[in-house]
Motif scaffolding. Structure first.
Motif, PDB file in Angstrom:
ATOM      1  N   GLN A 207       0.976  -1.331  -0.002  1.00 25.99           N
ATOM      2  CA  GLN A 207      -0.057   0.127   0.073  1.00 25.99           C
ATOM      3  C   GLN A 207       0.838   1.298  -0.077  1.00 25.99           C
ATOM      4  OE1 GLN A 207      -2.538  -1.628   3.338  1.00 25.99           O
ATOM      5  NE2 GLN A 207      -4.184  -0.465   2.314  1.00 25.99           N
TER       6      GLN A 207
ATOM      7  N   SER B  85       3.669   0.112 -19.186  1.00 27.44           N
ATOM      8  CA  SER B  85       4.411   1.480 -19.098  1.00 27.44           C
ATOM      9  C   SER B  85       4.655   2.014 -20.769  1.00 27.44           C
ATOM     10  CB  SER B  85       5.861   1.217 -18.703  1.00 27.44           C
ATOM     11  OG  SER B  85       5.997   0.819 -17.037  1.00 27.44           O
TER      12      SER B  85
ATOM     13  N   ARG C  90       1.941   1.935  -3.571  1.00 27.81           N
ATOM     14  CA  ARG C  90       0.627   2.342  -4.579  1.00 27.81           C
ATOM     15  C   ARG C  90       0.286   3.722  -4.080  1.00 27.81           C
ATOM     16  NH1 ARG C  90       1.513  -1.323  -8.129  1.00 27.81           N
ATOM     17  NH2 ARG C  90       0.443  -3.337  -7.818  1.00 27.81           N
ATOM     18  N   LEU C  91       0.767   4.161  -2.968  1.00 26.45           N
ATOM     19  CA  LEU C  91       0.680   5.628  -2.569  1.00 26.45           C
ATOM     20  C   LEU C  91       0.978   6.722  -3.678  1.00 26.45           C
ATOM     21  CD1 LEU C  91       0.863   5.950   1.187  1.00 26.45           C
ATOM     22  CD2 LEU C  91      -1.251   6.043  -0.039  1.00 26.45           C
ATOM     23  N   ASN C  92       2.332   6.212  -4.473  1.00 26.11           N
ATOM     24  CA  ASN C  92       3.087   6.957  -5.535  1.00 26.11           C
ATOM     25  C   ASN C  92       2.485   6.723  -6.845  1.00 26.11           C
ATOM     26  OD1 ASN C  92       4.849   8.124  -7.249  1.00 26.11           O
ATOM     27  ND2 ASN C  92       6.592   8.005  -5.853  1.00 26.11           N
ATOM     28  N   PRO C  93       1.694   7.611  -7.332  1.00 25.93           N
ATOM     29  CA  PRO C  93       1.101   7.418  -8.508  1.00 25.93           C
ATOM     30  C   PRO C  93       2.034   6.972  -9.876  1.00 25.93           C
ATOM     31  CG  PRO C  93       0.451   9.612  -7.818  1.00 25.93           C
ATOM     32  CD  PRO C  93       1.516   8.901  -7.032  1.00 25.93           C
ATOM     33  N   ALA C  94       3.238   7.300  -9.661  1.00 30.27           N
ATOM     34  CA  ALA C  94       4.196   6.979 -10.746  1.00 30.27           C
ATOM     35  C   ALA C  94       4.629   5.186 -10.747  1.00 30.27           C
ATOM     36  CB  ALA C  94       5.733   7.653 -10.648  1.00 30.27           C
ATOM     37  N   TRP C  95       4.166   4.721  -9.368  1.00 30.83           N
ATOM     38  CA  TRP C  95       4.693   3.288  -9.370  1.00 30.83           C
ATOM     39  C   TRP C  95       3.165   2.380  -9.291  1.00 30.83           C
ATOM     40  CZ3 TRP C  95       7.591   4.571  -4.235  1.00 30.83           C
ATOM     41  CH2 TRP C  95       8.760   5.033  -4.516  1.00 30.83           C
ATOM     42  N   LEU C  96       2.111   2.962  -9.931  1.00 28.55           N
ATOM     43  CA  LEU C  96       0.946   2.117 -10.213  1.00 28.55           C
ATOM     44  C   LEU C  96       1.108   1.163 -11.132  1.00 28.55           C
ATOM     45  CD1 LEU C  96      -1.568   5.115  -9.979  1.00 28.55           C
ATOM     46  CD2 LEU C  96      -1.121   3.314  -8.119  1.00 28.55           C
ATOM     47  N   ARG C  97       2.084   1.388 -12.118  1.00 31.69           N
ATOM     48  CA  ARG C  97       2.146   0.451 -13.253  1.00 31.69           C
ATOM     49  C   ARG C  97       3.110  -0.801 -12.742  1.00 31.69           C
ATOM     50  NH1 ARG C  97       5.425   4.480 -16.921  1.00 31.69           N
ATOM     51  NH2 ARG C  97       4.036   5.776 -15.831  1.00 31.69           N
TER      52      ARG C  97
END
Length: 546
Positions: free
Chosen positions: A320, A381, A323-330
């Motif tokens: 979690q 990506s 997942r807080l970092n939008p750049a790491w959602l992928r």
């Protein structure tokens, strides 16, 4: 390619079309002779002979500018296909079919002035390496044109007009690609069936591209079973065939997948690392959860393997946090734990993860699971970061890459150059020939940049007809030389539409720095502005006198 060479290529293309035009009356006469036999009960052999002639005509006519003739042949071919499979037409349908065959006439089907699929780019030896292509096609006119196009894009082509001839050639010298027609006039087997049999004899399957006038499900299925990486329906758009080959080459040369293992059992983590690295991946181990954010920022993993039970926190809590970092959602997150409780597993997957792998896990299962997830992450990506038309990095990502390389240059005390590239008078191309042709010009430049620049370079579509190239460890003189070679090659590209041939040029501005704090994009843009005002079709390095 100089003007004389370019003209020679165009003349070869024109000659091929003239040869095809000259051969058409004989082809139609042979079809007419076969058609006369339909007035009496036709044998299966006679129907097959007529069917194969029509099949070949349906593919080749469209490729050489006779779309109406191609469509007519295709329509009759479908009726014959049903006849061959037992659906014999009644007497009225038989007479109608005979009338359609008799109506086939090359004089009434003059080459279309708007047919551009058979026309395309002409450039010689763009690539630095020659990948070997075996072309299997019994229609010599189509084969000659496709061979000429492939060779112009830097491929080495060996041509076969019989399926049985290629088997020994493959076993003695493996090609990088097979391009094969689906149906051959004198073959007992269809192309996909024979190639599937050949694939079974090889330890590593070949990359196969099929070309055909068929677009039915069964043919697509047989092509996939034969190892197809591409399937193109005639008349061919040669640019899309080249794109398919280039994409496959890029995939095989792609950077290793990046995997981060988070596990407080360091020995087991090292074991996993050895297994994954043996499969060509790059792996970083984290044993303390507090280190995860730092490693994520520096390593940029595509897959994270998380143990569920970690010191100081649970694995799903760490997921979690990521997942807080939008750049790491992928980033793909999979739990790798010995937890057997299904409710606990489901709870973990609902909180940040995508899958649950249980320990112990076999080496094969581990590699397979990570490879699938890494491929999906990279695909996502690419969809987010890359321009759909060119496959190059989008505006935001190429700007990020400039900053990344500036920081790297500062750490390593090495230069980095940035080039801004713009197509000259591109609005005139769109206004004169249409946006579809303009898109082909843009794709041609993107292909050329990928082929000519180094693997360490980053290329992006900055917007419209403007591109950016980031060149690490490259000083101003080397950058100037590299971009001059690109400029000359692009100026030599020949584009054609509706019988009209034209060329497009580019201008480029280059800026070089040895560390952060410099706005290279702005400096390169000013150099590009200078190139535009110096007459275009030139490369200017920032700091040069006007």
């Amino acid at each position: 390619m100089g003007p004389d060479q370019k003209q020679a290529v165009l003349q070869k293309l024109a000659k091929l079309r003239e040869e095809y035009r000259a051969s058409l009356p004989g082809v139609l006469e042979a079809i007419a002779l076969d058609a006369q036999r339909l007035e009496t009960p036709a044998t299966a052999e006679q129907l097959q002979s007529l069917y194969r002639k029509l099949h070949k005509l349906a593919g080749s006519a469209g490729s050489f500018g006779y779309p109406q003739l191609s469509a007519q042949a295709r329509e009759i071919e479908l009726v014959l296909q049903g006849w061959i499979h037992g659906s014999e037409p009644d007497s009225n349908t038989r007479l109608q079919l005979l009338a359609q065959l008799t109506a086939l006439d090359c004089e009434e089907n003059v080459p279309s002035s708007t047919a551009v699929q058979a026309e395309g780019f002409t450039v010689q030896n763009i690539g630095t390496t020659k990948n070997l292509v075996y072309l299997i096609e019994d229609d010599h006119s189509v084969a000659q044109e496709l061979t000429l196009a492939l060779e112009s894009f830097g491929y080495q082509v060996e041509y076969f007009d019989q399926l049985n001839e290629v088997e020994q050639a493959i076993l003695s010298r493996r090609p990088d690609f097979l391009i094969a027609d689906v149906l051959f006039s004198d073959a007992d087997e269809r192309g996909p069936q024979l190639i599937a049999r050949l694939q079974n004899q090889l330890d590593d399957p070949l990359a196969v591209v099929f070309i055909s006038s068929h677009d039915d499900f069964d043919t697509y299925l047989s092509a996939v079973r034969a190892g197809a990486i591409g399937y193109f329906v005639k008349p061919l758009d040669i640019a899309t065939v080249i794109d398919c080959l280039e994409s496959q080459l890029s995939l095989s040369a792609a950077a290793p997948y990046r995997v981060m293992i988070v596990d407080d059992d360091e020995l087991l983590a090292r074991h996993y690392k050895v297994v994954l690295e043996a499969s060509g991946m790059r792996v970083e181990i984290v044993t303390q959860p507090a280190q995860v954010i730092t490693v994520m920022e520096s390593f940029h993993p595509e897959v994270v393997l998380l143990d569920l039970n970690l010191p100081e926190c649970r694995g799903y809590e760490l997921a979690q946090i990521i997942r807080l970092n939008p750049a790491w959602l992928r980033v793909a997150i999979a739990y790798l734990s010995s937890e057997q409780d299904e409710q606990a597993q489901a709870h973990a997957v609902r909180h940040g993860g995508e899958d649950f792998l249980t320990k112990p896990i076999s080496e094969l299962r581990l590699v397979s699971a990570v490879t699938v997830r890494a491929a999906r992450s990279r695909q996502l990506s690419d969809a987010i970061d890359r321009d759909s038309l060119t496959g190059l990095l989008k505006h935001g990502r190429i700007k990020e890459q400039v900053n990344v390389e500036l920081e790297r240059a500062a750490r390593q005390n090495k230069p980095v150059s940035v080039a801004m590239i713009d197509l000259d008078h591109f609005k005139t191309v769109n206004d004169s020939y249409g946006h579809a042709v303009g898109d082909k010009v843009i794709r041609a430049l993107s292909q050329l940049l990928r082929q000519r620049l180094r693997k360490t370079d980053s290329i992006g579509r900055y917007g419209g007809e403007e591109f950016v190239a980031v060149l690490p460890d490259c000083g101003p003189e080397s950058a100037q030389k590299l971009l001059e070679a690109v400029r000359e090659s692009f100026a030599a590209l020949g584009f054609s539409v509706a019988g009209e041939h034209f060329n497009v040029t580019l201008s480029a501005g280059i800026a070089t720095a040895a560390g952060p704090g410099e706005n290279l994009l702005e400096s390169a843009d000013k150099a590009l502005y200078q190139a535009k005002h110096s007459g275009r079709n030139c490369v200017v390095t920032a700091g040069e006198p006007e």
